[in-house]
Design a protein around this motif. Structure first.
Motif, PDB file in Angstrom:
ATOM      1  N   ARG A  72       0.793  -1.234   0.000  1.00 37.80           N
ATOM      2  CA  ARG A  72       0.000   0.000   0.000  1.00 37.80           C
ATOM      3  C   ARG A  72       0.827   1.287   0.000  1.00 37.80           C
ATOM      4  NH1 ARG A  72      -5.344   0.159   0.718  1.00 37.80           N
ATOM      5  NH2 ARG A  72      -5.497  -1.784   1.896  1.00 37.80           N
ATOM      6  N   SER A  77      -2.881   5.146  -5.603  1.00 38.89           N
ATOM      7  CA  SER A  77      -4.284   5.112  -5.152  1.00 38.89           C
ATOM      8  C   SER A  77      -4.403   4.058  -4.058  1.00 38.89           C
ATOM      9  CB  SER A  77      -5.215   4.790  -6.324  1.00 38.89           C
ATOM     10  OG  SER A  77      -5.103   5.749  -7.348  1.00 38.89           O
ATOM     11  N   GLU A  79      -6.268   3.635  -1.538  1.00 36.41           N
ATOM     12  CA  GLU A  79      -7.554   3.322  -0.911  1.00 36.41           C
ATOM     13  C   GLU A  79      -8.267   2.150  -1.571  1.00 36.41           C
ATOM     14  OE1 GLU A  79      -8.282   5.813  -4.416  1.00 36.41           O
ATOM     15  OE2 GLU A  79      -6.879   5.937  -2.747  1.00 36.41           O
ATOM     16  N   VAL A  80      -7.739   1.602  -2.656  1.00 41.18           N
ATOM     17  CA  VAL A  80      -8.415   0.529  -3.385  1.00 41.18           C
ATOM     18  C   VAL A  80      -8.385  -0.783  -2.605  1.00 41.18           C
ATOM     19  CG1 VAL A  80      -7.896   1.543  -5.629  1.00 41.18           C
ATOM     20  CG2 VAL A  80      -6.314  -0.129  -4.635  1.00 41.18           C
ATOM     21  N   GLY A 107      -9.179  -0.282 -10.341  1.00 41.11           N
ATOM     22  CA  GLY A 107      -7.873  -0.115  -9.703  1.00 41.11           C
ATOM     23  C   GLY A 107      -7.590  -1.097  -8.589  1.00 41.11           C
ATOM     24  N   SER A 108      -8.603  -1.853  -8.175  1.00 39.17           N
ATOM     25  CA  SER A 108      -8.386  -2.875  -7.149  1.00 39.17           C
ATOM     26  C   SER A 108      -7.631  -4.050  -7.756  1.00 39.17           C
ATOM     27  CB  SER A 108      -9.729  -3.358  -6.586  1.00 39.17           C
ATOM     28  OG  SER A 108     -10.438  -2.289  -5.994  1.00 39.17           O
ATOM     29  N   ASN A 253       0.344   0.924 -10.609  1.00 38.15           N
ATOM     30  CA  ASN A 253       0.351   2.379 -10.854  1.00 38.15           C
ATOM     31  C   ASN A 253       0.456   2.695 -12.345  1.00 38.15           C
ATOM     32  OD1 ASN A 253       0.263   2.932  -8.091  1.00 38.15           O
ATOM     33  ND2 ASN A 253       2.489   3.164  -7.907  1.00 38.15           N
ATOM     34  N   GLU A 257      -2.317   4.297 -15.166  1.00 41.89           N
ATOM     35  CA  GLU A 257      -1.981   5.475 -15.963  1.00 41.89           C
ATOM     36  C   GLU A 257      -2.132   5.185 -17.453  1.00 41.89           C
ATOM     37  OE1 GLU A 257      -1.006   9.279 -16.953  1.00 41.89           O
ATOM     38  OE2 GLU A 257      -1.369   8.512 -14.922  1.00 41.89           O
ATOM     39  N   LYS A 260      -5.937   4.993 -18.881  1.00 41.17           N
ATOM     40  CA  LYS A 260      -6.892   6.094 -18.708  1.00 41.17           C
ATOM     41  C   LYS A 260      -7.724   6.278 -19.969  1.00 41.17           C
ATOM     42  CE  LYS A 260      -4.662   8.811 -15.085  1.00 41.17           C
ATOM     43  NZ  LYS A 260      -3.968  10.075 -14.733  1.00 41.17           N
TER      44      LYS A 260
END
Length: 322
Positions: A72, A77, A79-80, A107-108, A253, A257, A260
């Protein structure tokens, strides 16, 4: 978050540093006995935590056990949803399950130390020995149709290329459509599975599965993979300085990106080892030879067959003729 989880997060952030038990207890608002209990539990799970009288606790730098707490801090991100298993049957299957039940969104991801039933393209298995690679499945919610899903695989290949280059300094070769190679050996396979809306044909969500070999496991590769599979490092010893958690996070990450928008990355063409080569194409029913001409803007492969016919491939098994 439990005392054990919070303690592990602190130890991971300051890996290789000795931390006072008293200060840890103060920071976590618990007793030193609770810290000791958490340390004992983590050691039983396989974490290398050193301790000395009046010296405190230190997570050894050599510790490379996968955990949510280790990954983490490297995420853009954080919080996923993150699912980490020491072993799972298939990270793609586990990721699809939490996506379908609404537990995890864009994103999880699910990460495992090994897979007992890792899956490759066309129903093949993906060899996933314990702690010798990164076995990762990321949930995405791209805006596009099922026809455009080929671009997700291309973007994933570029994400792995960039992440490996950034973290290790090693440059990989991309092979159409979903593999990465190093020193002429396959080191990474990608399996993209999309769930679509039946009426619109749009992708509801996709799971991008990535299997990256770091080095050859102690018992070697199965006979069927001898001379074909390899790792980005020559041995476990050569990979000793690698932080798997950082590399896994960097892949996620970079993938977020790259995706997107659905497009063919320039790097997919620049680092592709197929165009200009003589190849053998298998579609499951037939095998033919051809010359690979170019990667098309939509990610398909333009080839010229032996009789001069030019065709465009959306799928198929391609091998380079040496």
């Amino acid at each position: 978050m439990t005392v054990k989880s919070r303690l592990l997060e602190i130890l991971e952030k300051q890996k290789g540093e000795t931390l006072s038990g008293e200060k840890l207890a103060e920071e976590l608002h618990c007793t030193r006995a609770a810290i000791w209990k958490a340390v004992k539990s983590l050691r039983e799970e396989g974490y290398k935590i050193e301790a000395g009288q009046n010296k405190g606790y230190m997570l050894a730098k050599a510790n490379d056990r996968l955990s949510v707490e280790a990954i983490r801090p490297f995420l853009l991100s954080p919080e996923v949803y993150i699912g980490v298993y020491q072993e799972v049957d298939s990270t793609n299957r586990a990721a699809k399950a939490v996506a379908v039940n609404g537990e995890a969104g864009h994103g999880s991801f699910v990460l495992a130390g090994s897979q007992s039933a890792g899956r490759g393209r066309r129903g093949r298995s993906f060899y996933s020995p314990q702690d010798a690679g990164i076995y990762l499945s990321v949930i995405l919610e791209p805006k596009g149709s099922i026809q455009e899903s080929l671009l997700l695989t291309a973007e994933a290949a570029v994400a792995v290329y960039k992440a490996v280059k950034k973290v290790t300094g090693i440059s990989l070769d991309i092979k159409w459509v979903n593999d990465l190679y190093h020193n002429s050996r396959k080191v990474c396979g990608i399996l993209t599975e999309a769930v679509t809306d039946f009426e619109s044909g749009n992708i509801e969500f996709a799971v991008v599965g990535i299997g990256l070999n770091l080095f050859e496991a102690s018992d070697g590769y199965p006979d069927a993979l001898q001379g074909i599979a390899g790792g980005i490092y020559e041995s476990r010893e050569a990979a000793a300085g690698l932080d798997r958690s950082r590399l896994a996070a960097e892949i996620v990450n970079t993938l977020l990106e790259e995706t997107k928008e659905l497009k063919l990355p320039d790097e997919y063409i620049q680092h592709n080892m197929v165009p200009g080569r003589e190849i053998c194409i298998s579609d499951g029913n037939s095998i033919c030879r051809a010359k690979a001409l170019e990667i098309c803007p939509d990610g398909r492969l333009k080839v010229q067959e032996e009789d001069g016919t030019v065709s465009i491939l959306s799928y198929g098994e391609v091998s380079i003729i040496m």
